[in-house]
Design a protein around this motif. Structure first.
Motif, PDB file in Angstrom:
ATOM      1  N   ARG A  94       0.837  -1.203   0.000  1.00 58.43           N
ATOM      2  CA  ARG A  94       0.000   0.000   0.000  1.00 58.43           C
ATOM      3  C   ARG A  94       0.874   1.256   0.000  1.00 58.43           C
ATOM      4  O   ARG A  94       0.593   2.221  -0.719  1.00 58.43           O
ATOM      5  CB  ARG A  94      -0.912  -0.009   1.218  1.00 58.43           C
ATOM      6  N   LEU A  95       1.946   1.251   0.803  1.00 61.75           N
ATOM      7  CA  LEU A  95       2.870   2.380   0.808  1.00 61.75           C
ATOM      8  C   LEU A  95       3.484   2.590  -0.568  1.00 61.75           C
ATOM      9  O   LEU A  95       3.680   3.722  -1.023  1.00 61.75           O
ATOM     10  CB  LEU A  95       3.993   2.160   1.835  1.00 61.75           C
ATOM     11  N   ALA A  96       3.801   1.488  -1.237  1.00 66.62           N
ATOM     12  CA  ALA A  96       4.437   1.581  -2.553  1.00 66.62           C
ATOM     13  C   ALA A  96       3.473   2.126  -3.606  1.00 66.62           C
ATOM     14  O   ALA A  96       3.859   2.940  -4.449  1.00 66.62           O
ATOM     15  CB  ALA A  96       4.963   0.214  -2.978  1.00 66.62           C
ATOM     16  N   THR A  97       2.222   1.691  -3.560  1.00 68.86           N
ATOM     17  CA  THR A  97       1.277   2.081  -4.606  1.00 68.86           C
ATOM     18  C   THR A  97       0.614   3.429  -4.339  1.00 68.86           C
ATOM     19  O   THR A  97       0.354   4.192  -5.266  1.00 68.86           O
ATOM     20  CB  THR A  97       0.187   1.011  -4.773  1.00 68.86           C
ATOM     21  N   GLU A  98       0.336   3.732  -3.076  1.00 74.03           N
ATOM     22  CA  GLU A  98      -0.366   4.965  -2.739  1.00 74.03           C
ATOM     23  C   GLU A  98       0.562   6.109  -2.364  1.00 74.03           C
ATOM     24  O   GLU A  98       0.122   7.259  -2.266  1.00 74.03           O
ATOM     25  CB  GLU A  98      -1.345   4.700  -1.592  1.00 74.03           C
ATOM     26  N   GLY A  99       1.843   5.814  -2.159  1.00 77.86           N
ATOM     27  CA  GLY A  99       2.788   6.859  -1.785  1.00 77.86           C
ATOM     28  C   GLY A  99       2.794   7.095  -0.289  1.00 77.86           C
ATOM     29  O   GLY A  99       1.970   6.580   0.460  1.00 77.86           O
ATOM     30  N   GLN A 100       3.745   7.902   0.148  1.00 79.34           N
ATOM     31  CA  GLN A 100       3.884   8.167   1.573  1.00 79.34           C
ATOM     32  C   GLN A 100       3.028   9.349   2.014  1.00 79.34           C
ATOM     33  O   GLN A 100       2.843  10.315   1.282  1.00 79.34           O
ATOM     34  CB  GLN A 100       5.352   8.435   1.925  1.00 79.34           C
ATOM     35  N   ARG A 101       2.511   9.242   3.226  1.00 79.56           N
ATOM     36  CA  ARG A 101       1.760  10.328   3.840  1.00 79.56           C
ATOM     37  C   ARG A 101       2.206  10.483   5.297  1.00 79.56           C
ATOM     38  O   ARG A 101       1.405  10.277   6.223  1.00 79.56           O
ATOM     39  CB  ARG A 101       0.258  10.053   3.769  1.00 79.56           C
TER      40      ARG A 101
END
Length: 215
Positions: free
Chosen positions: A32-39
């Motif tokens: 999920r971190l890889a596909t959605e990016g960091q927040r």
């Protein structure tokens, strides 16, 4: 390049252990971190010192902190001069692109960089005054802090300068227009703490750095 070597065996073993446990048990989260990016909710600026481990101190998970480390956790003043500024670039990205809600400067006790700055400014380390010293020129950022502690009893100067390293960085952060704008709009808050690496304690700056209280 012909001077590269494989990773040390102990690091390779640790990686395989992490991949087999932490990664495999949280595979969906990492994807999920890889596909959605960091927040990340916070940016942390801390010292390079290997004894300062902010993710362990705060029990942070992957994706939670945007971390920048440098000698003595310093932030230079805003200077759009066309030169390369790694720390300034990290701050810009965290504030302008990632929209972090908190920016935390983490100092620590027994900091070698701060001790070196004290030695340089007091005349005990002339080698750091050389133009060719990367450490010395970086520690120039902390000279205003030294000026504020140099009249203290000698034994108190370095511990006070460790706190000044945090305060000078916070002061310099507010010279960045995008930082000041975010803080004044209530979109981001600044925090300054010092970690005692012997006792495992934290103190935080309050009242503009006029007092430090336990966390």
């Amino acid at each position: 390049m012909h001077n590269l070597s494989p990773l040390p065996q102990y690091l390779t073993k640790r990686y395989h252990g992490w991949k087999a446990t932490s990664y495999n048990e949280n595979r969906a989260w990492f994807r999920r971190l890889a596909t959605e990016g960091q927040r990340p909710r916070a940016m942390v600026i801390s010292c390079c010192d290997s004894r300062v481990h902010v993710t362990s101190i705060f029990g942070a998970d992957s994706g939670e902190f945007f971390i920048h480390r440098n000698i003595a956790n310093l932030v230079p003043a805003y200077a759009p001069d066309g030169l390369q500024h790694g720390t300034s670039a990290a701050v810009e990205y965290a504030v302008a692109a990632l929209k972090v809600a908190h920016l935390i400067v983490v100092g620590h006790t027994n900091c070698g960089g701060v001790a070196g700055c004290h030695a340089m400014c007091s005349g005990a380390a002339p080698e750091l005054e050389e133009k060719t010293s990367f450490v010395g020129r970086w520690m120039d950022i902390l000279r205003p802090g030294y000026d504020r502690v140099k009249e203290l009893p000698e034994a108190d100067q370095v511990p006070a300068l460790e706190r000044e390293a945090v305060l000078v960085s916070l002061e310099n952060l507010m010279t960045f227009p995008f930082v000041r704008s975010a803080v004044e709009a209530g979109e981001m808050s600044l925090h300054g703490i010092v970690h005692d690496i012997t006792e495992g304690t934290l103190v935080q700056a309050e009242d503009g750095g006029r007092r430090w209280v336990s966390v």
